[in-house]
Write a protein that holds these residues in place. Structure first.
Motif, short mmCIF file in Angstrom:
data_model
loop_
_atom_site.label_atom_id
_atom_site.label_comp_id
_atom_site.label_asym_id
_atom_site.label_seq_id
_atom_site.Cartn_x
_atom_site.Cartn_y
_atom_site.Cartn_z
N UNK A 169 6.20 14.06 4.64
CA UNK A 169 6.96 12.92 5.12
C UNK A 169 8.00 12.55 4.09
N UNK A 171 9.74 10.27 1.85
CA UNK A 171 9.39 8.99 1.26
C UNK A 171 10.63 8.19 0.89
N UNK B 239 1.56 12.39 12.05
CA UNK B 239 2.48 11.54 11.29
C UNK B 239 2.78 10.29 12.07
N UNK B 240 2.34 9.18 11.58
CA UNK B 240 2.59 7.92 12.28
C UNK B 240 3.16 6.92 11.31
N UNK B 243 0.79 6.28 8.49
CA UNK B 243 0.81 7.22 7.36
C UNK B 243 2.00 6.93 6.46
N UNK B 244 3.07 6.52 7.11
CA UNK B 244 4.24 6.16 6.29
C UNK B 244 3.90 5.03 5.35
N UNK B 247 1.70 6.15 2.63
CA UNK B 247 2.43 6.87 1.58
C UNK B 247 3.13 5.90 0.65
#
Lengths: 454, 523
Positions: A169, A171, B239-240, B243-244, B247
């Motif tokens: 992802x 960031x 990926x949702x 999850x962002x 992170x």
């Protein structure tokens, strides 16, 4: 010090596994996996084309072999020899391939740096990263393998993207104030990212993990700038080597320069020990010339040169690009106590700096230009090779010049240490051999007479 | 003109006595005057004429005039003599001619005189004029010289300036050259990079062209035998947004950890440094506090402050130990107190230095205080002595070596031999004493052994012997008595010697080998 026998190798592709158990080497299109101590062949894999790049996964379970001409990557498993995986980039072409830190994804850079394809070995998913920058060091992973920083260029501007390696992802994505970004590197603690500009502009930018600009450093304008960058393993220092022949050390608290280390060709301080490699001449008795005449021994030893000493310099051609001046090689010792550098217009010498006192400690001058040097991963011991058939070792106790045994020459073009520091792989164009160093063996064959100097 | 100076009395009548050589004209003075002053002759004519010629001396004057005229080249005034007449007749014609001639001459002379006078005047004025010119020119010369010096000075200054400007120009040119070099190297780097990029671009264009032409595209795929499990063993997740967020949280946690770690390090370092400072302060205070006793004699300000400081700091110490926090005020207090102590220490040291120098200047004659000069002198003397001693030792060594190496005199050799003999004698003595000691030890041992042997079973043996030999034994002697006789051989405890006295007081010594009666005997 023991030397193993010599084995075939091609392309300087010889890698120790990260856990230190195995050694992978390539001979044309074959990949040979040996035991790191006994050098017994454990596995033998055959690829479809001449291998150009070999890399172990971080958990030492898989090896990837990249064949750029065919655009192929083949992955082999050590646990299951019959397992195979082939990635074909097809018309997209392949210029670079590397593992992700979790050992389950492969990042392929397609031709012309059009995109980076992230292939997963666990799932069927494929990710694409557009517009990666074609530069000296465009991808860097943090030491703990969590994050990846990638340099990108869009619309004639440079950007840096930070990805989370676990799920790829994005960031953070931020632009950098650089003319033409040349490289990115994470600090070993994974919290600071160093970004530096092309050599036409001296600029080093430091970003925090969350994308904030912490500091910008510029030593001078107009002249050629940054040539090499290295973090100290403790993340306390950032060493920046530039074309003016100086290394500037930045500290991690204020990100300001704490000292400048110059590389003059004449050493005058008597506290510095200068080792010069000298040829050992064979002793011939008078009147008794042996028949057949002995081959001129290429043995050499280190002599301590008296200070003031001068080193051989090379006058670079000023009307060519990428001139051979400036500090091109930088490496910190694993305990951050020493910094080894090479100034490209004094190509035969390796300079070792004491980081505690921030001054020059030792200079080693060889008879031919230094090709590469590497620190032992466990202790402050430096191995140097110059393309001759000798390997040179330095530690604070002393230094030694060791001839690689065997008939014929063994021109050592590159070397790499085993992760435990017990052995050293010496690579030549067509062969390689292992050199086993006894643990605790003092490298004191050329004992320096310092008598209480510190 | 023949000016003959005469000193005659114009009224004298003895004119004829004078000869023609010393022609004196009675009225020459007058005539000169007349010539010089050029007074018209009209007034004094009569007097003048009557002065020279009178009624009485006509003949004489005529003859005199004739003489004068003939000497001047005029024809004679007399007629030619006719016959033998002594008296000559005056030639009136000649006289008139002569007069005319003389008048003409006179006029000429006057003219000439006028000319000369005018010329003289002219020359005089010319001279004046030239003098003036000369002075003017001299002044001009001076002025021009001065101007020249001034101009030279200016010229020198301008040259200096010129040189400086040249230097500046050179520097600037060098700078320009350097910059040009830099620009040139940058330009080559740019060109190189540009060329590289262009080549890449061309390749791209070609490839694009190829792709456009190539309709069948090779399939880009991955061919794997089976998918491998994840490294951490967990399952993959979608990926949702969560999850962002996760992170982000992870990232901030990492950053915060790093900052906390660093802060801890810095705190530790601070604490250590503070400890060091505290220690330093305490030591400084202890250093300065002995002054409490001394300053009774001297009214020093520093002592007073020291005492007060010590009291103050004692109080501070107790306060600080309670608060071991990095308070702004506490930190300031600590640094300020350290600075104060340091200043006091410095002033104390300076005072001591002054004292020392004062003592040296006044030539303080205290026995404890040794002036630096004396000290230096002493050290010099000692050094000299050391040098001399060293030299002596060297020479002695050399002499010794010489003696050993080369042949020496008989006296010296005998002396040496004596020395060696003495040495040997001493050595022998030592050895002898050692030997004696050893002997004593051995005797002691023997004694003990024999005693033991004797005690255990000798009597039996001896009785047998006695019986066989029919001699009365003296007795069993200890080995010690034997040794007194001087027999030291065979200090073997197995041997026993018996004194067997015969008649006649002769002592016979016999050795008997001890038979091992029991094992216990021997040891």
């Amino acid at each position: 010090m023991n030397f193993s026998e010599v084995f075939r190798l091609s392309g300087l592709l010889c890698r120790f596994s990260p856990d230190g158990k195995y050694l992978a080497s390539c001979v044309q299109y074959r990949l040979v996996v040996r035991d790191a101590n006994s050098l017994q062949i454990l596995q033998l894999y055959t690829c479809l084309d001449q291998i150009q790049h070999v890399e172990w996964s971080a958990d030492s379970l898989f090896i990837l072999c990249a064949m750029y001409k065919r655009g192929l990557v083949q992955v082999w498993s050590l646990e299951q020899p019959e397992w195979h995986c082939k990635i074909d980039e097809g018309s997209a072409g392949l210029v670079a391939s590397c593992w992700s830190p979790d050992g389950r994804h492969i990042l392929n850079t397609t031709e012309f740096h059009l995109r980076i394809t992230v292939w997963s070995l666990c799932t069927k998913s494929v990710s694409y990263i557009k517009y990666p920058k074609a530069c000296q060091q465009g991808i860097t992973f943090t030491r703990d393998g969590r994050y990846m920083a990638l340099a990108e260029r869009r619309d004639c501007k440079d950007y840096v993207s930070v990805f989370v390696c676990s799920d790829w992802q994005l960031l953070r994505h931020f632009d950098t104030d650089t003319q033409d970004l040349a490289g990115v590197e994470w600090a070993p603690n994974g919290c600071v990212l160093a970004v530096w500009d092309t050599c036409l502009e001296y600029k080093v930018l430091l970003y925090s993990l969350d994308g904030r600009l912490l500091s910008a450093f510029c030593a001078y304008e107009w002249s050629l700038g940054v040539k090499s960058v290295a973090w100290s393993p403790s993340s306390q220092f950032l060493a920046v080597g530039s074309y003016d022949g100086k290394v500037r050390i930045l500290n991690h608290v204020t990100w300001k320069m704490i000292t400048e280390l110059g590389h003059p060709a004449a050493i005058s301080n008597p506290k510095i020990v200068v080792y010069k490699e000298a040829q050992k001449s064979p002793k011939l008795g008078l009147g008794h010339l042996p028949f057949p005449p002995p081959r001129a021994t290429s043995e050499s030893k280190y002599e301590i040169a008296s200070v003031p000493a001068s080193l051989q310099t090379l006058k670079p051609l000023t009307d060519r690009a990428n001139p051979k001046i400036g500090v091109g090689m930088l490496a910190f010792s694993p305990d951050s106590y020493f910094l080894a550098t090479r100034n490209d217009n004094v190509p035969n010498a390796v300079w070792v700096w004491d980081m505690q006192k921030l001054r020059l400690f030792v200079v080693l001058e060889q008879l031919s230009p230094v090709r590469s040097f590497q620190w032992d991963p466990q202790q402050p011991r430096l191995a140097i090779c110059t393309g001759g058939s000798k390997v040179y070792l330095w530690s604070p106790a002393g230094c030694a010049s060791v001839q690689v045994p065997g008939e014929g020459d063994f021109p050592v073009l590159s070397l790499c240490w085993h992760c435990s520091g017990d052995s050293l792989a010496l690579l030549s164009k067509d062969h390689f051999c292992l050199c086993f160093l006894e643990t605790g063996e003092g490298v004191g064959l050329a004992v320096r007479q310092r008598d209480g100097h510190t | 003109m023949g000016d003959w100076m005469t000193v005659t009395d114009p009224e004298s009548k003895t004119l004829s006595q004078y000869t023609s050589e010393t022609k004196m004209s009675p009225s020459s003075l007058y005539s000169q005057q007349v010539l010089c002053s050029s007074i018209p002759l009209s007034k004094n004519v009569h007097s003048f004429f009557s002065a020279f010629c009178t009624e009485e001396n006509i003949e004489q004057s005529i003859s005199y005039l004739d003489q004068e005229l003939t000497t001047f080249g005029f024809p004679s005034l007399y007629e030619e003599p006719k016959g033998k007449e002594t008296k000559r007749e005056l030639n009136i014609v000649a006289v008139l001619n002569c007069m005319n001639e003389l008048l003409v001459l006179q006029r000429k002379n006057l003219l000439a005189q006028e000319n000369v006078e005018t010329q003289n005047l002219k020359l005089g004025s010319d001279m004046d004029h030239l003098q003036n010119c000369y002075t003017k020119l001299k002044e001009q010369l001076e002025a021009s010289r001065r101007e020249m010096i001034g101009l030279q000075e200016r010229d020198r200054q301008l040259q200096c300036k010129n040189r400086n400007l040249h230097q500046l120009l050179k520097n600037e040119k060098d700078e320009v050259q350097k910059l040009q070099n830099i620009i040139a190297s940058r330009a080559t780097q740019y060109n190189h990079d540009m060329k590289r990029k262009e080549r890449e671009y061309n390749k791209l264009k070609e490839r694009l062209h190829q792709l456009v032409m190539n309709k069948k595209d090779k399939k880009i795929a991955m061919d794997v035998l089976n998918y491998v499990g994840r490294a951490d063993g967990k399952r993959g997740s979608w990926r949702t947004g969560k999850t962002e967020a996760r992170n982000e949280d992870e990232m901030y946690k990492i950053l915060l950890n790093d900052y906390e770690y660093r802060q801890k390090q810095i705190l530790m370092e601070n604490a250590e440094l503070k400890k060091v400072l505290q220690q330093m302060k305490k030591e400084m205070i202890s250093l300065l506090s002995p002054q409490k006793k001394i300053p009774r004699e001297r009214a020093d300000d520093s002592a007073g402050t020291v005492i007060s400081d010590v009291e103050e700091d004692a109080g501070e110490l107790s306060r600080e130990s309670m608060w071991d926090l990095s308070c702004e005020t506490v930190r300031e207090q600590l640094t300020n107190s350290i600075r104060k102590q340091w200043r006091i220490l410095k002033s104390h040291v300076e005072k001591l230095d002054n004292q020392v120098s004062k003592v040296q200047l006044e030539g303080f004659n205290d026995e404890d205080v040794i002036s630096r000069q004396d000290h230096e002198q002493e050290t010099e003397k000692l050094e000299l002595e050391i040098q001399q001693c060293k030299e002596m030792i060297k020479t002695q060594q050399q002499l010794l070596q010489q003696q050993l190496a080369t042949a020496c005199d008989d006296d010296t050799t005998s002396l040496l031999r004596d020395c060696y003999l003495l040495e040997e004698k001493e050595r022998l003595k030592e050895e002898w004493s050692l030997f004696k000691e050893q002997k004593k030890n051995f005797e002691r041992e023997r004694r003990s052994f024999t005693e033991a042997a004797i005690r255990l079973g000798l009597e039996v043996f001896l009785t047998i012997v006695v019986v066989s030999h029919k001699i009365s034994p003296l007795g069993i002697c200890h080995l010690s008595t034997v040794s007194r006789c001087g027999v030291t051989r065979q200090c073997n405890p197995e041997h026993v010697c018996c004194f067997l006295r015969k008649k006649g007081n002769t002592v016979k010594i016999k050795f008997f080998h001890l038979q091992p009666l029991t094992q216990d005997c021997r040891h």
